[in-house]
Design a protein around this motif. Structure first.
Motif, PDB file in Angstrom:
ATOM      1  N   PRO B 620       1.602   3.363   6.380  1.00  0.00           N
ATOM      2  CA  PRO B 620       0.794   2.806   5.405  1.00  0.00           C
ATOM      3  C   PRO B 620       1.576   1.782   4.502  1.00  0.00           C
ATOM      4  O   PRO B 620       0.975   0.664   3.982  1.00  0.00           O
ATOM      5  N   GLU B 621       2.785   2.011   4.219  1.00  0.00           N
ATOM      6  CA  GLU B 621       3.621   1.288   3.289  1.00  0.00           C
ATOM      7  C   GLU B 621       3.647  -0.004   4.132  1.00  0.00           C
ATOM      8  O   GLU B 621       3.812  -1.152   3.317  1.00  0.00           O
ATOM      9  N   LYS B 622       3.892  -0.154   5.302  1.00  0.00           N
ATOM     10  CA  LYS B 622       4.331  -1.292   5.984  1.00  0.00           C
ATOM     11  C   LYS B 622       3.049  -2.197   6.503  1.00  0.00           C
ATOM     12  O   LYS B 622       3.217  -3.235   6.767  1.00  0.00           O
ATOM     13  N   CYS B 623       1.890  -1.194   6.784  1.00  0.00           N
ATOM     14  CA  CYS B 623       0.893  -1.904   7.445  1.00  0.00           C
ATOM     15  C   CYS B 623       0.245  -3.101   6.356  1.00  0.00           C
ATOM     16  O   CYS B 623       0.222  -2.859   4.978  1.00  0.00           O
ATOM     17  N   THR B 624       0.054  -4.280   6.792  1.00  0.00           N
ATOM     18  CA  THR B 624      -0.306  -5.270   5.998  1.00  0.00           C
ATOM     19  C   THR B 624      -1.977  -5.572   6.251  1.00  0.00           C
ATOM     20  O   THR B 624      -2.446  -6.528   5.887  1.00  0.00           O
ATOM     21  N   GLY B 625      -2.544  -4.809   6.945  1.00  0.00           N
ATOM     22  CA  GLY B 625      -4.123  -4.749   7.332  1.00  0.00           C
ATOM     23  C   GLY B 625      -4.546  -5.960   7.946  1.00  0.00           C
ATOM     24  O   GLY B 625      -5.589  -6.489   7.757  1.00  0.00           O
ATOM     25  N   CYS B 626      -3.645  -6.363   8.998  1.00  0.00           N
ATOM     26  CA  CYS B 626      -3.879  -7.948   9.480  1.00  0.00           C
ATOM     27  C   CYS B 626      -5.237  -7.457  10.571  1.00  0.00           C
ATOM     28  O   CYS B 626      -5.701  -8.352  10.931  1.00  0.00           O
ATOM     29  N   GLY B 627      -5.270  -6.241  11.024  1.00  0.00           N
ATOM     30  CA  GLY B 627      -6.183  -5.922  11.879  1.00  0.00           C
ATOM     31  C   GLY B 627      -6.066  -6.107  13.526  1.00  0.00           C
ATOM     32  O   GLY B 627      -6.717  -5.988  14.158  1.00  0.00           O
ATOM     33  N   LYS B 646      -6.569  -1.454  -0.489  1.00  0.00           N
ATOM     34  CA  LYS B 646      -6.422  -2.218   0.564  1.00  0.00           C
ATOM     35  C   LYS B 646      -6.721  -1.541   1.794  1.00  0.00           C
ATOM     36  O   LYS B 646      -6.520  -0.101   1.933  1.00  0.00           O
ATOM     37  N   ARG B 647      -7.289  -2.174   2.895  1.00  0.00           N
ATOM     38  CA  ARG B 647      -7.644  -1.523   4.023  1.00  0.00           C
ATOM     39  C   ARG B 647      -6.236  -1.586   5.231  1.00  0.00           C
ATOM     40  O   ARG B 647      -5.611  -2.323   5.200  1.00  0.00           O
ATOM     41  N   ARG B 648      -5.966  -0.182   5.318  1.00  0.00           N
ATOM     42  CA  ARG B 648      -5.069  -0.203   6.012  1.00  0.00           C
ATOM     43  C   ARG B 648      -5.302   0.747   7.572  1.00  0.00           C
ATOM     44  O   ARG B 648      -6.113   1.480   7.291  1.00  0.00           O
ATOM     45  N   CYS B 666       2.114  -4.371  16.871  1.00  0.00           N
ATOM     46  CA  CYS B 666       1.922  -4.672  15.385  1.00  0.00           C
ATOM     47  C   CYS B 666       3.009  -5.565  15.025  1.00  0.00           C
ATOM     48  O   CYS B 666       4.236  -5.608  15.031  1.00  0.00           O
ATOM     49  N   PRO B 667       2.257  -6.761  14.033  1.00  0.00           N
ATOM     50  CA  PRO B 667       3.092  -7.918  13.461  1.00  0.00           C
ATOM     51  C   PRO B 667       4.343  -7.303  12.386  1.00  0.00           C
ATOM     52  O   PRO B 667       5.270  -7.924  12.379  1.00  0.00           O
ATOM     53  N   SER B 668       3.852  -6.209  11.954  1.00  0.00           N
ATOM     54  CA  SER B 668       4.906  -5.747  10.744  1.00  0.00           C
ATOM     55  C   SER B 668       5.634  -4.453  11.081  1.00  0.00           C
ATOM     56  O   SER B 668       6.111  -3.958  10.426  1.00  0.00           O
ATOM     57  N   LYS B 669       5.459  -4.096  12.362  1.00  0.00           N
ATOM     58  CA  LYS B 669       6.322  -2.901  12.798  1.00  0.00           C
ATOM     59  C   LYS B 669       5.818  -1.898  12.059  1.00  0.00           C
ATOM     60  O   LYS B 669       6.821  -0.973  11.643  1.00  0.00           O
TER      61      LYS B 669
END
Lengths: 310, 697, 187, 137, 319
Positions: B620-627, B646-648, B666-669
């Motif tokens: 969840p630290e790395k997730c940027t919620g792009c969906g 934030k939605r993660r 995943c764009p943010s790995k």
């Protein structure tokens, strides 16, 4: 309606591929084709300079590329003019189409062939193919048109059909295919269109014994033709044998006479190539379109001309 | 620093015969973090595993790499060994140096050795990055769905039901029984097929733990082992089965115009649009074939009946004659039938086979009515067949049926049907044939012998020829059976028939070859029986797709492992048996059915199951919620949760199956697929790309 | 016909195999595959081809099935004098029905091509080739009565009446294996 | 390693099909060039474009991604995802001057052991024709 | 004591400097803390030799914008590296190669051919191309820097302490950076100065931010096609927006004004290759035919996916 008009406008045109047998042995078949096709609205081109297909005992027995090269030169004559070839000989039909199939299947053969053709300034791309007269009549001209064109019909006449091996097998290589290559219908339909009975008989698809077998061992070859003739006689007692192959025509016509002389059979059934029969029915001079035979045809021709007037 | 132990298996000669183990060992010893390298004849054997366990127990190693066969079969075994010795079992990695190295490059020993080095180096590179994982447990639903109600499906269902499991038996035809119900007798004992099958049909139908869903098809399957959610379509029967007693009154009055070829008699006779599949059907209920029904009363279901001049409703003959009102057309019927949902823990597929139609075999005169398939022959000699077992040439079956009708009406009539004198069997029709199926259909040799034997014993004057390419009779009592046929005077000819031609009198000219005589042979035969190939049912591929199981090149369902897991599939919880898996005879089908049932039982009995944690996890630290990930998941396993307003993304562990599509996208790995992390796979790839040189971490 | 001459009553497989290894550069089967019978090795000797083969029917010795078998076990010398391949009518019924897609016809013709390399070629075939080269027709007749009789020009519109085309054909033939083998004189 | 240049080929294979096919090829003893080395992933949909780029830049001469036939994915549709990514990656690599034949996507099912061997033979031959990967560092 | 500050424009457009100037009064405030020792020629006209003469590590912080394309640029950044305690790659060009980096799709010869011969506005009958040395009037030797064969990002030439994305960096982000510099509150060496979250994270259009799930994209549109719905996610509408893969320090300023993100902010932390990640993510949510459509509509994928980052890509130039 519109599509029909378009169909009418598209003129049928084929390169008439003669082969050796018809050119020299049975030119009456050639003459029959030269008569019937223009009358049926099919333009024919002489394909000047054509040669032997090559037949099985020649280049096909030496080398595949050589075989294909000779065949490709013939096919290229049509390709240059944008037309397909048309033949009344099953051997030519087989050799040309097998060669084409090999070239299309194997680009290496095709390129080697074109290397050779380049030496005479020609090339072959696999577009032109060789059609069989029976298929042209059946599919392109159509049974209706044939029915309309005949002056004499074969009412009451029973024919035994002999489509011949290279009309059927290997079905993979041929441009037109019988729905069931072991129970061929096209020639029977064509004969029925002339008013004849053309029943099935058990050995309809059996080989006549012509070709290399005939030249290698005539005696053995006659075993096959005799079996076939006897089956025709016993099962359907045909008045006439009709074939669409020049080799079958020669074999059935010639061998019958020999068998009769040797006392091995005691009947005689005239044999005609289908284009000859059609030409007669269309009213062309029998002397020209069916003048060459060993087993006499006069009687059956007379019967057609006298009995079958429409 | 990890301490990696590398264990190289000789697999007897299987690996050591192509891979120079000593050379590989010297190479592996130098790899970073490798502290122990050992080799052994059979690493998977008990002493072999003990070597590994010993090193773990002594604390010599804390990562294990085994270079042996394929992880597809042996990974679980070695993981277990690690676990037993007290190491987290996910600190284990395998290098496949047998199936994908020594076997494939047997004749290039030096290169095989080089490749083995690279494969092991890659495994070591991955091993350095392994992480400890904990297994998960899932609750298992103890119900089982069996698809297919033939002999295999019936046995699988019975075994499960007897063990106390709830079984849904789904069959697409109106009755269970399958192909076996069509057979007359069965080899090698010549038992009457109906006599041994019918009691089982009744037993399974009446079993309290079995819910029979005939005339039903699997529509969709979701979920995973232990928790499959299945949609089954109960097809529209157009007859109220609650009321239908199977009396058959309706069947007799269906008009001749509505008759179509009878599937049960393999097209040798006709059935009405309303029909009962066969006299011994279970359940014995009528159905209406809507494609065949001509609505002879001018009224379809739910429509107002037409009326006579005096106002009486005109009813269809079937509804008129039905004593219980089951055939009433008063109510409309949904042609789509009804969808019901089942929750099951395991699925057994037993959808059987079909035989190839004769129409494909043009060289054998398929147009002739006297050329028939062996299954048609089965019907022809069966007492429940179109001629009640009376042997006549099939071209005369219409004559027989006319005669029967007259006799039934009390008229006097003479049967003028021809009896055959010569019957010819042709083997391998469509089997062992590049144009159709390259496999051997396995049962043809035996059933041809059986049919020949039954015929010859009943009609000793018959001349019977069987053309075999070769006679295949492995199996208990099979060759003895074959010899009995020979002794009965059945003429066995080794050689294939190349052509059958029709004679004017509907007899057939058979052209064959006799390898013993070294000559072509021919004969005139009254009937030609084609042993056409057994092939998968047309809808098998569809079903497999719905279930997520594999179909082999030949079209049958593919087992997990030919030898070790013959009834398992690649999808956990789904088992296969009978001819859906490949051609086989009744004993083999039954054996497999019982194996499948017991596999399902041993899976479900504990009520819960260990699942490998090789699934995705979101950081969840790395997730940027792009969906991006959520719509990609084929199982809808990605949900969103609030993290710091934030939605993660978050992976639902129960739903994730570990494909890794989300991790790859995943764009943010932020997503890690445990067991196949980006770093781990990349380390393997880089190591191989650098021919075995491992990048320093 | 002495078709079985040269084939001993017992075929000594050991000898056949040794001869194939020692005397020939390539296996017979390899040669046959090179000469066009690509699927030779798929044959399972079911005999379907032989059941409908016209040659088998009239009593030739090395008809399709047997020829394939002989090739597969490595026989060669024994086959070279046999006329069977040269009698094949190329009807292709075998090709149509072969369950292994061996195309026995191709084997027959590949055998012809192999025999040609060993100069085991019948005179009639040589004649046909010579005639093809000289006239562009394998079957050629100088007498033209038949054509005249049916009202056709004496010469057909083939190489027979087109010198340039005949030269073209000859150029082609000179660039094929026919020329390499030197079976017929080519000026 | 021998003096002569030998291709180095990496196959990134789906566990449920191409990896199985490779096993099957081995157990049926269909031989194929030892230049081929398989890396196992659960699904072709797991394959990240970076895997291919890193394989190339680290010295692989050819990279092949093996997945289940369309419609047969063990995870329903991972192979379609693989195909979509591959199409773009392949075009991108071509634009960057990498020979398109070096990188390939193939559908090889678990039962196609023979196909696996044939494809690998053919791929190896293709790579041999192309020569060493120019990106090799 | 004021921090000694340097700013150097390499192969860039000076947009990054504009971004700094855009801070306006906030910059004025900060300037009290900064002593500009080199910012030629905009702010402090100091010659290269003066710079070269400065003692090593005498500059506290140096910002470089623009990519490295010429020998001169390479030389100066090397000098700066030597003189500066902290060197920052400021903006997309310095950090990733940026727009000038797209020149890596072409060789030097091709570029010269285009620039000095082929463009319509070029009139060059004598075929003159720049020479690194030439003598004028027989006595004055003039030099021009050498044009390298490829464009590089700053860190491909010298060691870089911090990276800042953006083309140009958003002024709000710049403000944060300036504050960080002034206060000395900097992240570990080698990192990007960023919030580390994607454009989507801060984008009001992101469906996930609205409690919705993304859908598979069924159509690809170029920006010239149609007018985007102002509320809906651009990517969802078919406009290839790189928001999911790009650092959102810009505050999603492009998507907010209907312009799809093209990735100037740089890849998210942990991502090495921007283009590869963009392909992995975007291709995954397109359907089959859309992928083909994309390839049809965008003639160069390299220039699309590596618009700002080709020189730092795994495969960083056309071979």
């Amino acid at each position: 309606m519109i599509s029909e008009t378009v169909k009418e406008e598209k003129k049928l045109k084929f390169g008439l591929f003669l082969g050796c047998n018809i050119s020299f042995n049975r030119p009456d078949v050639e003459q029959a084709m030269r008569k019937i096709f223009p009358a049926l609205g099919v333009e024919i081109d002489d394909l000047v300079g054509q040669s032997c297909c090559p037949t099985w005992g020649t280049m096909p027995s030496i080398d595949i590329v050589g075989w294909c090269a000779v065949a490709a030169r013939n096919l290229a004559l049509g390709e240059e003019k944008g037309i397909d070839l048309m033949t009344a000989c099953n051997s030519c039909y087989g050799s040309l189409n097998e060669a084409r199939h090999k070239m299309l299947k194997n680009p290496e053969i095709m390129s080697k062939v074109n290397e050779i053709l380049a030496k005479i300034g020609k090339k072959y791309e696999g577009r032109a193919k060789c059609r069989h007269v029976a298929w042209v009549l059946y599919k392109d001209v159509g049974l209706e048109k044939i029915k309309e064109s005949i002056k004499y019909s074969l009412d009451g006449i029973t024919v035994a059909v002999q489509p011949g091996c290279h009309f059927l097998w290997p079905s993979e290589v041929y441009p037109d295919k019988e729905e069931d290559p072991f129970n061929p219908k096209v020639l029977r339909e064509l004969c029925k269109a002339l008013g004849a009975e053309a029943p099935y008989y058990t050995k309809l698809i059996d080989c006549c014994g012509m070709g290399a077998l005939r030249s290698t061992d005539p005696e053995k070859s006659f075993i096959l033709v005799r079996e076939k003739l006897e089956c025709i006689k016993e099962e359907i007692d045909a008045d006439l044998i009709v074939t669409t192959c020049s080799s079958c025509l020669i074999q059935l016509d010639d061998a019958q006479e020999k068998l009769r002389k040797e006392g091995k059979i005691n009947f005689s059934i005239p044999v005609l190539h289908y284009v000859q029969l059609l030409a007669i029915c269309m009213g062309f001079d029998p002397q020209q379109v069916a003048g060459i035979c060993v087993t006499p045809r006069d009687e059956i021709i007379k019967r057609v001309l006298e009995g079958g007037k429409r | 620093m990890p301490k990696i132990g590398v264990y190289i298996c000789h697999c007897g000669e299987n690996i050591a015969g192509a891979v120079n183990i000593e050379e590989v060992k010297k190479f592996v010893e130098k790899l970073p973090d490798v502290v122990v390298v050992r080799d052994y004849l059979f690493m998977c054997s008990d002493p072999g595993q003990e070597i590994i366990k010993e090193d773990i127990r002594k604390g010599l190693v804390d990562r294990v790499v085994v270079a042996a066969c394929t992880p597809r079969t042996h990974e679980p075994i070695f993981r277990k060994a690690c676990e037993d010795a007290g190491l987290n079992k996910y600190y284990f990695e395998m290098a496949n140096i047998r199936d994908q190295c020594s076997w494939a490059h047997w004749h290039e020993k030096e290169k095989a050795t080089q490749k083995a080095k690279q494969l092991i180096a890659a495994a070591v590179a991955k091993a350095r990055l392994l992480e400890p994982l904990e297994d998960r447990y899932v609750e298992l639903n103890k119900n089982v769905m069996v698809v297919g109600g033939g002999i295999a499906g019936i046995f699988a269902a019975l075994d499960l039901a007897n063990a106390g499991f709830k079984v849904y038996l789904v069959e697409k035809s109106p009755s269970i029984g399958g192909n076996m119900a069509k057979l007359d007798k069965t080899f090698p004992t010549n038992d009457c097929s109906a006599c041994i099958l019918t009691p089982l049909m009744v037993e399974v139908a009446n079993h309290p733990n079995v819910e029979l869903l005939t005339y039903s098809e699997v529509e969709a399957v979701e979920g995973t082992v232990g928790n499959f959610r299945v949609k089954v379509r109960k097809k529209q029967t157009y007859v109220d089965w609650e009321k239908c007693t199977g009396c058959g009154a309706c069947v007799n009055v269906c008009p001749p115009k509505a008759r179509v070829p009878d599937e049960f008699n393999e097209g040798l006779s006709l059935r009405g649009a309303i029909y009962i599949q066969f006299p011994q059907a279970v359940p014995k209920k009528a159905v209406i074939d809507p494609d065949a029904c001509i609505s002879c009363s001018g009224r379809w279901f739910g429509e107002e009946p037409r009326r006579t001049k005096d106002g009486k409703p005109i009813l269809a003959p079937c509804e008129k004659v039905c004593p219980t009102g089951a055939c009433s057309r008063d109510e409309p019927r949904d042609p789509n039938g009804e969808i019901i949902e089942l929750n099951v823990g395991s699925i057994i597929v037993a959808t059987g086979y079909r035989v190839m139609d004769k129409k494909y075999f043009k060289e054998f005169a398929p147009d002739s009515p006297n050329v028939i398939t062996a299954l048609q022959m089965e019907r022809l000699i069966s007492a429940t067949g179109p001629t009640e077992g009376k042997l006549i040439v099939p071209s005369d079956i219409p004559k027989y049926l006319d005669w029967k009708k007259k006799v039934e009406k009390g008229k006097e009539a003479k049967l003028e049907a021809r009896k055959p004198h010569v019957i010819t069997f042709v083997s391998c029709v469509g089997s062992r044939d590049e144009r159709y199926h390259t496999y051997c259909s396995k049962v043809c040799c035996m059933y041809m012998l059986k049919q020949a034997m039954l015929l010859k014993e009943k009609y000793p004057d018959l001349d019977i020829y069987i053309f075999f390419i070769d006679v295949r009779t492995p199996g208990k009592d099979f060759d003895e059976y074959y010899m009995r046929c020979r002794k009965l005077g059945i003429k066995i000819i080794k050689g294939k028939v190349g052509g059958v031609q029709r004679l004017p009198d509907e007899r057939l000219l058979v052209r064959g070859y006799d390898a013993d005589l070294g000559k072509p042979v021919e004969l005139i035969s009254d009937i030609v029986v084609l042993a056409t190939a057994i092939e998968p049912n047309t809808d098998l591929k569809d079903l497999a797709r719905k279930l997520g199981i594999n179909v082999g090149a030949e079209g049958f369902l593919r087992e997990r492992h030919t030898k070790l897991y013959p009834v398992d599939t690649m999808t956990e919880g789904i088992f296969i048996c009978g001819c859906a898996q490949g051609p086989k005879d009744i004993p083999d089908s039954v054996a497999q059915a019982k194996a499948a049932a017991s596999s399902a039982m041993s899976l479900l009995a504990p009520g819960k199951m260990r699942v490998e944690p090789l699934i995705s996890e979101v950081n969840p630290e790395k997730c940027t919620g792009c969906g991006i990930c959520a719509p990609l998941c084929p199982y809808g396993a990605i949900e969103y949760v609030e993290v710091d307003g934030k939605r993660r993304a978050k992976v639902n562990e129960a739903k994730c199956k570990g494909c890794g599509v989300c991790a790859a996208a995943c764009p943010s790995k932020a997503i890690t697929l445990h067991g196949f992390t980006y770093e781990q796979v990349l380390a393997q790839i880089k190591t191989i790309a650098r021919k075995g040189i491992i990048e320093e971490v | 016909m002495e078709i079985t001459e040269g084939v001993p009553p017992v075929i000594n497989l050991t000898e056949v195999a040794e001869r194939e290894k020692e005397e020939f550069e390539k296996k017979v089967s390899e040669l046959i595959i090179e000469f066009g019978a690509e699927n030779l090795l798929a044959c399972m000797q079911c005999g379907a081809c032989a059941s409908i083969c016209p040659l088998a029917r009239v009593g030739f010795e090395w008809y399709n099935k047997k020829l394939i078998k002989a090739i597969l076990i490595g026989m060669k010398e024994e086959l070279l004098d046999d006329p069977t391949p040269w009698a094949c009518v190329a009807c292709n019924r075998c090709t149509e029905i072969c369950p292994r897609q061996v195309a026995p016809f191709e084997v027959m013709f590949a055998m012809r091509r192999l025999m040609v390399e060993e100069f085991a070629i019948p005179t009639l075939a040589i004649e046909g080739l010579r005639s093809l080269y000289e006239h562009g027709h394998a079957v050629y007749m100088t007498g033209r009565e038949a054509r005249k009789k049916v009202g056709l020009p004496e010469k057909p519109p083939t190489t027979d009446s087109d010198e340039k085309a005949l030269q073209d054909l000859r150029t082609i033939l000179k660039n094929t294996k026919l020329a390499e083998l030197g079976l017929i004189p080519m000026e | 390693m021998s003096e002569e240049w030998e291709p180095n080929i990496i196959v990134i294979a789906c566990n449920w099909c191409t990896y199985q096919a490779a096993d099957l090829a081995g157990s049926l003893r269909y031989s194929y060039p030892p230049t081929v080395k398989v890396v196992r992933v659960p699904c072709s949909g797991r394959v990240e474009p970076e895997f291919v780029l890193e394989a190339l830049i680290n010295g692989a001469d050819g990279v092949l991604i093996g997945g289940c036939h369309p419609g047969d994915c063990h995870y329903k549709e991972g192979n379609y995802k693989a195909l979509r990514r591959f199409k773009l990656l392949h075009k991108l690599l071509t634009e960057l001057g990498i020979e398109p034949e070096r990188v390939r996507l193939e559908w090889i099912s678990g039962s196609e052991g023979l196909k696996f061997a044939e494809v690998m033979k053919e791929f190896d031959a293709t790579i041999r024709k192309l020569g060493p990967n120019p990106l090799k560092r | 004591m004021a921090l000694k500050f340097a700013f150097y424009l390499a192969a860039g457009c000076a947009g990054c400097e504009m971004a700094l100037v855009d801070l306006a009064d906030r910059l004025v405030d900060a300037l009290g803390e900064l002593e500009v020792v080199f910012w030629a020629p905009t702010v402090a006209d100091i010659k290269y030799k003066d710079l070269e003469a400065m003692p090593d590590k005498s500059i506290d912080i140096a910002l470089v914008d623009g990519a490295i394309r010429l020998s001169e640029q390479e030389h100066i950044v090397k000098v700066l590296r030597q003189k500066a305690k902290i060197l920052v790659a400021f903006g997309a060009c310095a950090a990733m190669g940026g727009i000038p980096g797209l020149a890596n799709m072409h060789t030097k010869d091709e570029i010269f051919e285009t620039v000095y011969f082929k463009t319509y506005s070029t009139d060059n009958p004598d075929g003159v191309v720049p020479q690194t040395k030439c003598v004028v009037d027989g006595k004055y030797e003039l030099t021009l820097p050498e044009f390298w064969n490829e464009v590089k990002a700053l860190h491909q030439v010298v060691d870089v302490d911090y990276f800042v994305g953006g083309c140009p960096p958003h002024h709000e982000h710049v403000a944060k950076i300036v504050e960080a510099i002034v206060s000395g509150n900097l992240p570990p060496k080698g990192s990007w100065i960023t919030d580390g979250k994607s454009v989507c994270d801060v984008c009001p259009r992101n469906p996930a931010n609205k409690g919705k799930t993304r859908e598979i994209v069924k159509e690809v549109k170029r920006t010239i096609e149609g007018i985007p719905d102002e509320e809906k996610c651009l990517l969802q509408q078919g406009y290839l927006c790189f928001g999911p893969v790009t650092q959102g320090d810009c505050g999603a300023s492009c998507p907010k004004v209907n312009i799809p993100c093209r990735g100037c902010g740089g890849p998210l932390p942990g991502v090495k290759d921007f283009g590869a990640r963009a392909i992995a993510s975007l291709a995954s949510i397109l359907d089959d035919s859309t992928v083909d459509q994309l390839m049809e509509k965008y003639p160069s994928l390299a220039k699309l996916f590596y618009r700002y980052s080709l020189p730092v890509a795994t495969i960083n130039k056309r071979r």
